[in-house]
Enzyme design. Sequence first.
Site, PDB file in Angstrom:
ATOM      1  N   ASN A 105       0.876  -1.165   0.000  1.00 55.40           N
ATOM      2  CA  ASN A 105       0.000   0.000   0.000  1.00 55.40           C
ATOM      3  C   ASN A 105       0.918   1.221   0.000  1.00 55.40           C
ATOM      4  OD1 ASN A 105      -1.771   2.044   0.542  1.00 55.40           O
ATOM      5  ND2 ASN A 105      -2.731   1.060   2.310  1.00 55.40           N
ATOM      6  N   ARG A 111     -10.914  15.769   7.207  1.00 57.38           N
ATOM      7  CA  ARG A 111     -11.671  16.200   6.010  1.00 57.38           C
ATOM      8  C   ARG A 111     -13.086  16.612   6.403  1.00 57.38           C
ATOM      9  NH1 ARG A 111     -10.436  10.776   2.742  1.00 57.38           N
ATOM     10  NH2 ARG A 111      -8.560  10.444   3.967  1.00 57.38           N
ATOM     11  N   HIS A 136     -12.670   3.219  -0.367  1.00 56.91           N
ATOM     12  CA  HIS A 136     -12.745   2.197   0.696  1.00 56.91           C
ATOM     13  C   HIS A 136     -13.502   0.957   0.221  1.00 56.91           C
ATOM     14  CE1 HIS A 136     -12.647   5.688   3.854  1.00 56.91           C
ATOM     15  NE2 HIS A 136     -11.432   5.197   3.682  1.00 56.91           N
ATOM     16  N   GLU A 151      -8.300  -4.971   5.051  1.00 55.61           N
ATOM     17  CA  GLU A 151      -8.116  -4.652   3.637  1.00 55.61           C
ATOM     18  C   GLU A 151      -6.953  -5.419   3.033  1.00 55.61           C
ATOM     19  OE1 GLU A 151      -8.563  -0.495   4.991  1.00 55.61           O
ATOM     20  OE2 GLU A 151      -9.317  -0.124   2.973  1.00 55.61           O
ATOM     21  N   ARG A 196      -2.479  -2.064  -3.567  1.00 55.84           N
ATOM     22  CA  ARG A 196      -3.669  -1.241  -3.402  1.00 55.84           C
ATOM     23  C   ARG A 196      -3.547  -0.056  -4.355  1.00 55.84           C
ATOM     24  NH1 ARG A 196      -5.060   3.175   1.085  1.00 55.84           N
ATOM     25  NH2 ARG A 196      -7.220   3.496   0.487  1.00 55.84           N
TER      26      ARG A 196
END
Length: 425
Positions: free
Chosen positions: A16, A251, A190, A394, A101
């Site tokens: 990742n 965010r 996601h 993940e 990823r």
Amino acid sequence: MSTEQGPRPHRVLVLNSGSSSVKYQLLDMADARRLAVGLVERIGEETSRLVHTPLTEGAGGEREVTGRVADHREALEAVAAELAKDGLGLDSPELAAIGHRVVHGGRQFTRPTVIDDAVLAEIERLVPVAPLHNPANLMGIRTARRMRPDLPQVAVFDTTFHTTMPEYAARYPIERETADAHRVRRYGFHGTSHGYVARKAAELLDRPLAELNLITLHLGNGASAAAVRGGICVDTSMGLTPLEGLMMGTRSGDVDPAVVFHLRRVAGMETDETDALLNQRSGLLGICGDNDMREITRRMDEGDEDARLAFDMYVHRLKKYIGAYAAVLGRVDAVVFTAGVGENAAAVRQAAVEGLEGFGMAVDRELNAVRSGAPRLISPGSSRVAVAVVPTDEELEIAEQTYALVGPDTRPAPESADSPATPPG
Ligand code: AMP
């Protein structure tokens, strides 16, 4: 380096790659076991750091290497060196594939895909819609390919799970020509996590995924919700970028887009400044100065009003999405909480579901307070809608998708006729 000759390669390395970091896990797919995990951070700075944890028997504990790691190539070389010390080197014949990823797969990548030059070019073509993420992912892929050009490498996209959204959910109601010319639409992110926890929730409920309507809530530092009908995503809260939707750590999530023009007109803020404001200095951090939910709930318990406001805003916005997706789905079988906040912050789960009895949703205080790493129900037995906590994974999902695609038998010919490794059109 391992010289042991296994019957077939069965290890998958998951990478990742961020702009200044590389997270990695090496898994043995024979039993979905982690062999090593680690992270290289602050790549390009003087004080880069590699933290490597071997998980094989007798390998010892965590190791830390500090010093300058100039770029992704050096980062991967350092990772390879650490893995080799544990007999898990990248040159091992037991390594079946590397799974990467990739944040943005646009509309075209509707499945995990074996990487070749054409696929690389497509990921590159998506850089304008993912300027922060895809270039870093590409650096990781290019470096890994240079190190092991013979090895199948697979891209697993955050967007893939959402490519099933109907057109009316994926489009923004703005002039079509302009939107299409610049590929402006809802992509969602996601996806690996939403897909994984949807499947695990079906296992927990002991019902076929195809029969279930789920609202999945990935609440980490980034946060997103998805409406999942029969295992198929029908709507999600993140959009063109991971900025839209729920309030997050730093965010803003949903704001009136006119905020951007307003700040330009009254404060002269340039595009990059507003971008940084909304992505890095907003959300929980922008409201109370902390983006870690642990700290926020602690401060709240001490009577801190800013922390309380941040928490209330977070929960209010989360609740609105639960309601919206209940309406989209018509019938909800389960609400599924996952990721750092979703798995650990009982107070968030409690508050987000509070008052939703009319929707058939409730949380049992005692069950909700239990701390566990296992998938579990937190709704009372009488609840019409199950409320569940399902830890996400993940990396395991990327490894499984990678392994399923290249398979133990297809190495080293991912493009062979019987391989499903065709890039999507
Ligand atoms: P993730 O992006 O999934 O790693 O989630 C990271 C976020 O999860 C952190 O910023 C925290 O806000 C939150 N988090 C992690 N552990 C806990 C905890 N024990 N209680 C509350 N929040 C937590």
